[in-house]
Design a protein around this motif. Sequence first.
Motif, PDB file in Angstrom:
ATOM      1  N   ILE A 156       0.854  -1.186   0.000  1.00 30.12           N
ATOM      2  CA  ILE A 156       0.000   0.000   0.000  1.00 30.12           C
ATOM      3  C   ILE A 156       0.889   1.235   0.000  1.00 30.12           C
ATOM      4  CG2 ILE A 156      -2.026  -1.052   1.059  1.00 30.12           C
ATOM      5  CD1 ILE A 156      -1.116   0.042   3.752  1.00 30.12           C
ATOM      6  N   GLY A 157       0.351   2.331  -0.531  1.00 26.43           N
ATOM      7  CA  GLY A 157       1.171   3.516  -0.739  1.00 26.43           C
ATOM      8  C   GLY A 157       1.449   4.288   0.533  1.00 26.43           C
ATOM      9  N   SER A 158       0.608   4.132   1.536  1.00 21.81           N
ATOM     10  CA  SER A 158       0.682   5.030   2.671  1.00 21.81           C
ATOM     11  C   SER A 158       1.250   4.371   3.918  1.00 21.81           C
ATOM     12  CB  SER A 158      -0.723   5.569   2.962  1.00 21.81           C
ATOM     13  OG  SER A 158      -0.779   6.115   4.249  1.00 21.81           O
ATOM     14  N   TYR A 159       2.330   4.948   4.405  1.00 19.62           N
ATOM     15  CA  TYR A 159       2.901   4.506   5.677  1.00 19.62           C
ATOM     16  C   TYR A 159       1.914   4.767   6.813  1.00 19.62           C
ATOM     17  CZ  TYR A 159       5.891   4.423   9.822  1.00 19.62           C
ATOM     18  OH  TYR A 159       6.409   4.163  11.061  1.00 19.62           O
ATOM     19  N   ALA A 160       1.247   5.931   6.770  1.00 22.00           N
ATOM     20  CA  ALA A 160       0.313   6.293   7.844  1.00 22.00           C
ATOM     21  C   ALA A 160      -0.826   5.289   7.966  1.00 22.00           C
ATOM     22  CB  ALA A 160      -0.241   7.700   7.610  1.00 22.00           C
ATOM     23  N   THR A 161      -1.277   4.749   6.828  1.00 21.77           N
ATOM     24  CA  THR A 161      -2.339   3.747   6.869  1.00 21.77           C
ATOM     25  C   THR A 161      -1.861   2.476   7.568  1.00 21.77           C
ATOM     26  OG1 THR A 161      -3.350   4.610   4.861  1.00 21.77           O
ATOM     27  CG2 THR A 161      -3.909   2.349   5.447  1.00 21.77           C
ATOM     28  N   ALA A 162      -0.660   2.016   7.196  1.00 21.86           N
ATOM     29  CA  ALA A 162      -0.105   0.812   7.843  1.00 21.86           C
ATOM     30  C   ALA A 162       0.106   1.062   9.330  1.00 21.86           C
ATOM     31  CB  ALA A 162       1.228   0.434   7.177  1.00 21.86           C
ATOM     32  N   TRP A 163       0.621   2.236   9.649  1.00 19.99           N
ATOM     33  CA  TRP A 163       0.883   2.603  11.051  1.00 19.99           C
ATOM     34  C   TRP A 163      -0.419   2.594  11.851  1.00 19.99           C
ATOM     35  CZ3 TRP A 163      -0.698   6.443  14.374  1.00 19.99           C
ATOM     36  CH2 TRP A 163       0.118   6.664  15.500  1.00 19.99           C
ATOM     37  N   SER A 164      -1.471   3.202  11.291  1.00 17.72           N
ATOM     38  CA  SER A 164      -2.708   3.296  12.071  1.00 17.72           C
ATOM     39  C   SER A 164      -3.407   1.938  12.159  1.00 17.72           C
ATOM     40  CB  SER A 164      -3.626   4.382  11.521  1.00 17.72           C
ATOM     41  OG  SER A 164      -4.394   3.906  10.464  1.00 17.72           O
ATOM     42  N   MET A 165      -3.244   1.071  11.146  1.00 17.10           N
ATOM     43  CA  MET A 165      -3.829  -0.275  11.242  1.00 17.10           C
ATOM     44  C   MET A 165      -3.183  -1.041  12.398  1.00 17.10           C
ATOM     45  SD  MET A 165      -3.939  -1.412   7.252  1.00 17.10           S
ATOM     46  CE  MET A 165      -5.256  -2.582   7.095  1.00 17.10           C
ATOM     47  N   LEU A 166      -1.875  -0.975  12.489  1.00  8.94           N
ATOM     48  CA  LEU A 166      -1.189  -1.682  13.575  1.00  8.94           C
ATOM     49  C   LEU A 166      -1.611  -1.134  14.934  1.00  8.94           C
ATOM     50  CD1 LEU A 166       2.439  -2.160  12.200  1.00  8.94           C
ATOM     51  CD2 LEU A 166       0.730  -3.925  12.629  1.00  8.94           C
ATOM     52  N   HIS A 167      -1.759   0.192  15.003  1.00 12.27           N
ATOM     53  CA  HIS A 167      -2.175   0.769  16.286  1.00 12.27           C
ATOM     54  C   HIS A 167      -3.603   0.386  16.646  1.00 12.27           C
ATOM     55  CE1 HIS A 167       0.846   2.868  18.437  1.00 12.27           C
ATOM     56  NE2 HIS A 167       1.354   3.353  17.321  1.00 12.27           N
ATOM     57  N   ARG A 168      -4.461   0.319  15.637  1.00 14.85           N
ATOM     58  CA  ARG A 168      -5.837  -0.110  15.914  1.00 14.85           C
ATOM     59  C   ARG A 168      -5.869  -1.556  16.384  1.00 14.85           C
ATOM     60  NH1 ARG A 168      -9.578   3.643  12.419  1.00 14.85           N
ATOM     61  NH2 ARG A 168      -7.928   5.080  11.862  1.00 14.85           N
ATOM     62  N   LEU A 169      -5.046  -2.392  15.757  1.00 15.51           N
ATOM     63  CA  LEU A 169      -4.990  -3.797  16.184  1.00 15.51           C
ATOM     64  C   LEU A 169      -4.476  -3.900  17.620  1.00 15.51           C
ATOM     65  CD1 LEU A 169      -3.695  -5.524  12.933  1.00 15.51           C
ATOM     66  CD2 LEU A 169      -5.950  -5.754  13.988  1.00 15.51           C
ATOM     67  N   ARG A 170      -3.436  -3.137  17.928  1.00 13.30           N
ATOM     68  CA  ARG A 170      -2.910  -3.164  19.299  1.00 13.30           C
ATOM     69  C   ARG A 170      -3.974  -2.756  20.312  1.00 13.30           C
ATOM     70  NH1 ARG A 170       1.662  -0.271  16.950  1.00 13.30           N
ATOM     71  NH2 ARG A 170       3.019  -1.989  16.372  1.00 13.30           N
ATOM     72  N   SER A 171      -4.805  -1.788  19.909  1.00 11.25           N
ATOM     73  CA  SER A 171      -5.760  -1.224  20.868  1.00 11.25           C
ATOM     74  C   SER A 171      -6.813  -2.236  21.311  1.00 11.25           C
ATOM     75  CB  SER A 171      -6.436   0.010  20.272  1.00 11.25           C
ATOM     76  OG  SER A 171      -7.349  -0.391  19.266  1.00 11.25           O
ATOM     77  N   VAL A 172      -6.989  -3.335  20.563  1.00 10.16           N
ATOM     78  CA  VAL A 172      -8.019  -4.309  20.954  1.00 10.16           C
ATOM     79  C   VAL A 172      -7.456  -5.434  21.815  1.00 10.16           C
ATOM     80  CG1 VAL A 172      -9.297  -3.853  18.839  1.00 10.16           C
ATOM     81  CG2 VAL A 172      -7.863  -5.901  18.965  1.00 10.16           C
ATOM     82  N   LEU A 173      -6.145  -5.442  22.025  1.00  9.56           N
ATOM     83  CA  LEU A 173      -5.522  -6.628  22.614  1.00  9.56           C
ATOM     84  C   LEU A 173      -5.731  -6.775  24.114  1.00  9.56           C
ATOM     85  CD1 LEU A 173      -2.168  -6.787  20.646  1.00  9.56           C
ATOM     86  CD2 LEU A 173      -4.329  -7.923  20.163  1.00  9.56           C
ATOM     87  N   VAL A 174      -6.179  -5.725  24.785  1.00  7.33           N
ATOM     88  CA  VAL A 174      -6.385  -5.819  26.223  1.00  7.33           C
ATOM     89  C   VAL A 174      -7.865  -6.049  26.493  1.00  7.33           C
ATOM     90  CG1 VAL A 174      -6.150  -4.655  28.432  1.00  7.33           C
ATOM     91  CG2 VAL A 174      -4.442  -4.296  26.663  1.00  7.33           C
TER      92      VAL A 174
END
Length: 346
Positions: free
Chosen positions: A109-127
């Motif tokens: 994908i072209g956007s680093y910010a998109t990849a970054w925010s996907m990983l952060h969203r995934l992290r946010s559900v782990l607790v």
Amino acid sequence: MRPRAGVHYPGSAGEFRSWFGTDEDCLDYLDWLRWPEGFGCPRCGHAGGWWVADGRYKCPGCGGRTSVTAGTLFDRRRTPLTVWFEACWLFASGKDGMSALSLQRSLEIGSYATAWSMLHRLRSVLVRPARDRLTGTVEVDETYIGGEEPGLRGGRAKGKKALVGVAVEVQEPRGFGRARMAILADGSAASLHSFVTAHVEPGSRVITDGWTGYQGIDKLGYTHEPRSQRAARARGDDPGGLLPGVHRVASLVKRWLLGTHQGSVEEAHLQSYLDEFVFRFNRRRSRSRGMVFYRVLELAVAHEPVRYRELVAHPKPKRVPPSPPGGGGHPPSMDRPRAHRPWRAP
Ligand SMILES: [Zn+2]
């Protein structure tokens, strides 16, 4: 029900690709994960509903319409579900996870910010909000994380480090169970006592060093076993060997932050990286990575949506939505579990 590979979640990368070729496949799987017994209205609690032409469920009780992703991590997404699922698969199937840069490359994908925010969203559900506290024999200690900048000494370097509480279950005769980590305001008794009560079940045996901040935890319902570093030194023992579990976990998390994430973790996001590390550590013996994928998605559909603005300390304006995935053309798999959707013309 214990989920099984090949039945409830894909057991391999090949199976993953054959199950989730289109957004519709992904949506159907999320539907099944969210409502395995069939739709239940999140507004009024009515069981049962109709799948209507606008791609939502209509509740016969209150008349409200609900989309499969409403109220989940995938609500109002801009990224196609197939891309989301691939990100989840990569996130879950790698033992150490991945950085935003390597996710961006893998997804093409072209956007680093998109990849970054996907990983952060995934992290946010782990607790999980109501997760069980640690039990049995538990080592508790604090460690400094971050701020490893050579040449910076004293106040500046110290200001960038975060004090992190670490708790690990100790197993007999050897080995470690689950871990927990949380950023502490300071090393005071108030901070350490609330860390212990938040993460360790009363009745457990708590092993700490001789720091005064741990005094009094026996009055909170724990059997406290302080181990004096001074006494260990006097005996000629290695004082670092007093709490082997927490030292092991602390060195693993530091290595992971420097390795997988090249140490580029902002202080504001440190807790979510700690959550990801703990999630991985506590599932390190999971035989199937597909099972980890299943657990991440299960948490994601039960989670409140996370807005990009909540993730970024400094909102990044340069966000380019990724182009839809090319190829496609996979027939919907008949192997994967399917949602039960009674349909009625509107
Ligand atoms: Zn309803």
